[in-house]
Design a protein around this motif. Structure first.
Motif, PDB file in Angstrom:
ATOM      1  N   PRO A  25       0.829  -1.208   0.000  1.00  0.00           N
ATOM      2  CA  PRO A  25       0.000   0.000   0.000  1.00  0.00           C
ATOM      3  C   PRO A  25       0.859   1.252   0.000  1.00  0.00           C
ATOM      4  N   PRO A  26       0.399   2.324  -0.643  1.00  0.00           N
ATOM      5  CA  PRO A  26       1.194   3.564  -0.680  1.00  0.00           C
ATOM      6  C   PRO A  26       1.332   4.173   0.712  1.00  0.00           C
ATOM      7  N   GLN A  27       2.568   4.510   1.062  1.00  0.00           N
ATOM      8  CA  GLN A  27       2.889   5.180   2.322  1.00  0.00           C
ATOM      9  C   GLN A  27       3.997   6.194   2.070  1.00  0.00           C
TER      10      GLN A  27
ATOM     11  N   ASP B   7       9.401  11.023   3.055  1.00  0.00           N
ATOM     12  CA  ASP B   7      10.154  11.118   1.805  1.00  0.00           C
ATOM     13  C   ASP B   7       9.401  10.604   0.578  1.00  0.00           C
ATOM     14  N   TYR B   8       8.508   9.628   0.773  1.00  0.00           N
ATOM     15  CA  TYR B   8       8.004   8.871  -0.372  1.00  0.00           C
ATOM     16  C   TYR B   8       6.628   9.361  -0.822  1.00  0.00           C
ATOM     17  N   ALA B   9       6.239   8.926  -2.014  1.00  0.00           N
ATOM     18  CA  ALA B   9       4.993   9.388  -2.615  1.00  0.00           C
ATOM     19  C   ALA B   9       3.786   8.893  -1.833  1.00  0.00           C
ATOM     20  N   ALA B  10       2.809   9.763  -1.685  1.00  0.00           N
ATOM     21  CA  ALA B  10       1.551   9.406  -1.033  1.00  0.00           C
ATOM     22  C   ALA B  10       0.656   8.662  -2.021  1.00  0.00           C
ATOM     23  N   ASP B  11      -0.505   8.238  -1.550  1.00  0.00           N
ATOM     24  CA  ASP B  11      -1.506   7.607  -2.408  1.00  0.00           C
ATOM     25  C   ASP B  11      -1.781   8.531  -3.596  1.00  0.00           C
ATOM     26  N   GLN B  12      -1.605   8.005  -4.802  1.00  0.00           N
ATOM     27  CA  GLN B  12      -1.702   8.856  -5.985  1.00  0.00           C
ATOM     28  C   GLN B  12      -3.135   9.228  -6.349  1.00  0.00           C
TER      29      GLN B  12
ATOM     30  N   PRO C 242      -7.061  -3.429  -5.640  1.00  0.00           N
ATOM     31  CA  PRO C 242      -8.520  -3.590  -5.720  1.00  0.00           C
ATOM     32  C   PRO C 242      -9.302  -2.594  -4.873  1.00  0.00           C
ATOM     33  N   ASP C 243      -8.692  -2.076  -3.796  1.00  0.00           N
ATOM     34  CA  ASP C 243      -9.402  -1.090  -2.972  1.00  0.00           C
ATOM     35  C   ASP C 243      -9.329   0.320  -3.549  1.00  0.00           C
TER      36      ASP C 243
ATOM     37  N   HIS D 224      -4.628  -6.591  -9.489  1.00  0.00           N
ATOM     38  CA  HIS D 224      -4.235  -5.185  -9.513  1.00  0.00           C
ATOM     39  C   HIS D 224      -4.268  -4.677 -10.952  1.00  0.00           C
ATOM     40  N   ARG D 225      -4.217  -3.354 -11.104  1.00  0.00           N
ATOM     41  CA  ARG D 225      -4.279  -2.745 -12.427  1.00  0.00           C
ATOM     42  C   ARG D 225      -3.111  -1.776 -12.610  1.00  0.00           C
ATOM     43  N   TRP D 226      -2.581  -1.723 -13.830  1.00  0.00           N
ATOM     44  CA  TRP D 226      -1.623  -0.687 -14.184  1.00  0.00           C
ATOM     45  C   TRP D 226      -2.369   0.608 -14.484  1.00  0.00           C
ATOM     46  N   GLN D 227      -1.741   1.709 -14.125  1.00  0.00           N
ATOM     47  CA  GLN D 227      -2.340   3.020 -14.401  1.00  0.00           C
ATOM     48  C   GLN D 227      -1.248   3.973 -14.862  1.00  0.00           C
ATOM     49  N   LEU D 228      -1.526   4.704 -15.927  1.00  0.00           N
ATOM     50  CA  LEU D 228      -0.608   5.699 -16.461  1.00  0.00           C
ATOM     51  C   LEU D 228      -1.294   7.057 -16.400  1.00  0.00           C
TER      52      LEU D 228
END
Length: 682
Positions: free
Chosen positions: A330-332, A398-403, A452-453, A501-505
């Motif tokens: 998960p994004p953190q 430092d890292y990217a949050a949920d996009q 999926p969430d 899961h899905r790829w997203q651009l």
């Protein structure tokens, strides 16, 4: 930027094969009479039984700012039969002279003098290696390209072969707004500190004032050099890999900003080479976050023993590249560990490469080429505030949050859920046929893993100043409305995406504060069809992945004894004034303060950076960076305060740098530098 040592996970070695003797300070004379200050760790019998040498050559002050990190590595190497030497660059720390910029010819000439001096010492066999992270990784490669006879091998960490492509100044021909001024302000502040009177004597004050007066703000030259010309080619070893004829061990981390260079070096260098990429940020792998950390110093010894002592360690029998295949998480904005597994490649690029192609359609990524159509991509100036930092050091935030926080500000294309897991290793590539309504615009691309969430994790990204579509050296303005085919490599990555899961651009003509905004708001037209697609570097699992030897525990020498006065603290906030439409990214770090027991030096620093932009107004972009630095001992106490700012209109960039210095409580120096730099298709 923190140079403290996180020692909770370390395996501390207190005894070594060799007893270690330290020479706290020695002067090394240069050809022009300038003296560089060095600290040396030796096996105690090295004069009777000479040993190879390992040099680390950086500007970050061996007697205070890097003393803790130096204490865990250099004695370790000495204890295993090497002379380990830490040298302050000319104009930094206790060394004499003035530092006028980074990676100048003078720096490389001095390195040759240092290596020659080392080879002439009674404890030296005459053979040396160089090791360094970031600056020290850069100059290790640069010195190797000059072929000094004493230098036999290099370990380069978190560095680059191309100063324009992968450093803190430009990315894809865009000014790297997140780091250009920040790093310029960092070196401006670092260079403002005095040498230690205990080392240099009564002339410390005279030298300090000369250093503050004559050392320029490096950022002025960096902003001036907006094209990849001779300035950036100097020190970029990819100009001719053939210049390097000694073995190179290139090390990086997926969370770092410099990892692309590892893969280019493995592909381009003609001689013996190795690559290692872990999950790490901009740090040595035995202490880096996120983990898992490894016994990197043991790997260094295997490298040095093989190339400097002729001992068969097996290191060159192992695969060319080892990389950490990161599991989807998960994004953190902060990770202590990144789950995954080690994988390996015998060659780079791999002898057999697979790929997965997805074509961009209406908000979807399709496995089949869609019909030709036109999509509008317009940007929001605040897009990118949740991207994380360009070059993480492993600090919280430092890292990217949920996009999902970003996706409403860009045009997104999402695949169907994967029917089976997929692993990628290498450079994702994006090809886009587009036009712009302005002569100067950019394209930013984000590749995400959508769970999926609905949570969206940033996997990789890239950006391109579209006036640089054909050349970073000879950019040309766009013709509004004319169609262009753009090819872009995103950052290299290893990522395992699960079934479901899905790829997203995501595409956008803005990415603040990574990219300095184009002078006018631009709208892109993207043309779907054959020339608009995403290509992923798919990696199939290999049997040898399961047979790779395990790394040892993160073993080091003991950390130098210190007395903590205050600990580290970091806040990173996005602020939005909904009335004015003003957005601010406010990033503050208190890097703590402490006293080193062995020399009595007290030091600490704070850093405050603010990135501001107003919705709909690219000319509102502004960066302010402030540093406070203190260093002292008993009655000798000094402090410097710096403020650096950068902003622009449609014709010029405006830079200010201000320095104030204190001895005790008395203000003893003040100077302000003001610079205007014309914009050059940026």
């Amino acid at each position: 930027m923190v140079f403290n040592v996180r020692d909770s996970q370390l395996s501390i070695k207190k005894t070594f094969p060799k007893k270690v003797r330290e020479i706290e300070h020695v002067w090394i004379p240069m050809k022009d009479g300038t003296r560089l200050s060095a600290r040396i760790w030796l096996p105690d019998d090295a004069e009777k039984h000479p040993v190879p040498s390992i040099l680390e050559y950086i500007p970050y002050r061996k007697d205070d700012f890097t003393a803790l990190r130096d204490s865990i590595r250099h004695p370790y190497f000495a204890g295993h039969g090497y002379a380990s030497i830490r040298v302050d660059l000319r104009g930094s720390g206790d060394s004499e002279g003035i530092m006028y910029d980074e990676y100048l010819p003078q720096e490389q000439e001095d390195a040759a003098d240092v290596l020659k001096w080392i080879a002439e010492q009674p404890w030296s066999t005459g053979e040396a290696g160089m090791i360094g992270k970031s600056w020290g990784g850069f100059n290790g490669l640069q010195v190797a390209a000059n072929r000094p006879p004493e230098l036999k091998a290099v370990i380069t960490l978190c560095s680059t072969d191309d100063r324009y492509a992968d450093d803190v100044h430009y990315k894809g021909g865009n000014i790297l707004a997140s780091d250009m001024l920040w790093w310029g302000s960092t070196m401006f502040a670092f260079n403002s500190r005095p040498a230690d009177p205990r080392i240099v004597g009564d002339k410390w004050r005279e030298n300090w004032f000369e250093r503050m007066e004559k050392t320029p703000p490096f950022v002025e030259e960096w902003v001036k050099q907006q094209r990849r010309g001779a300035y950036w080619k100097h020190g970029s070893v990819n100009e001719n890999y053939e210049d390097i004829n000694i073995p190179i061990f290139a090390v990086g981390g997926w969370a770092d900003g410099y990892t692309n260079a590892v893969f280019r070096l493995l592909e381009g260098l003609p001689g013996p080479k190795k690559g290692l990429v872990g999950p790490w940020a901009h740090e040595y792998p035995e202490v880096a976050i996120p983990g898992p950390s490894i016994g990197f110093l043991q790997e260094c010894l295997r490298w040095w023993d093989y190339w400097l002592k002729g001992i068969e360690t097996g290191i060159m029998d192992e695969p060319l590249l080892r990389a950490w295949m990161q599991d989807s998480v998960p994004p953190q904005v902060d990770y202590q560990e990144r789950p995954g597994r080690w994988v390996a490649e015998e060659s780079w690029p791999p002898s057999k490469r697979n790929s997965a192609e997805y074509w961009l359609s209406h908000q979807t990524l399709e496995k089949e080429q869609p019909k030709q159509d036109t999509l509008t991509v317009s940007g929001a100036q605040q897009h990118g505030l949740y991207a994380g930092v360009f070059c993480p050091f492993g600090q919280p935030g430092d890292y990217a949050a949920d996009q999902r926080l970003e996706n409403g500000l860009a045009v997104c294309f999402t695949s169907e859920p994967l029917e089976q897991p997929m692993e990628i290793l290498g450079f994702p590539e994006v090809k886009v046929e587009l036009s712009s309504d302005k002569p100067n615009s950019l394209l930013a691309v984000r590749l995400c893993d959508v769970a999926p969430d609905g949570s969206s994790r940033l996997v990789s990204w890239g950006m391109l100043n579209l006036t640089h579509r054909e050349s970073h050296e000879f950019p040309t303005a766009l013709v509004p409305g004319e169609q262009y085919t753009i090819n872009m490599k995103l950052n290299a990555i290893a990522h395992s995406i699960p079934e479901g899961h899905r790829w997203q651009l995501a595409l956008s003509p803005t990415y603040w504060p990574q990219a300095w905004p184009s002078p006018e708001e631009a709208t892109l037209q993207v043309f779907t069809g054959e020339n608009t697609k995403l290509t992923l570097p798919v990696r199939e699992k290999k049997a040898m992945d399961d047979t790779l030897p395990a790394f040892g525990p993160p073993e080091t020498a003991a950390v130098a004894e210190k007395i903590e006065f205050s600990g580290e603290n970091r806040t990173r906030q996005v602020q939005h004034d909904i009335i004015s439409g003003t957005w601010k990214l406010d990033d503050f770090s208190d890097e703590g303060s402490r006293k080193l027991v062995h020399n009595g030096v007290e030091y600490g620093s704070t850093n405050h950076n603010v990135y501001t932009i107003v919705e709909g107004d690219p000319l509102s972009a502004e960066v302010t960076c402030k540093w406070t630095m203190h260093v002292g001992r008993k009655d000798w106490q000094t402090k410097t305060e710096t403020t650096s700012t950068m902003k622009a209109d449609d014709q010029y960039f405006y830079l200010t740098n201000e320095l104030t210095a204190y001895e005790g409580k008395e203000k003893v120096f003040h100077k302000k530098w003001i610079k205007e730099v014309p914009r050059d298709l940026v």
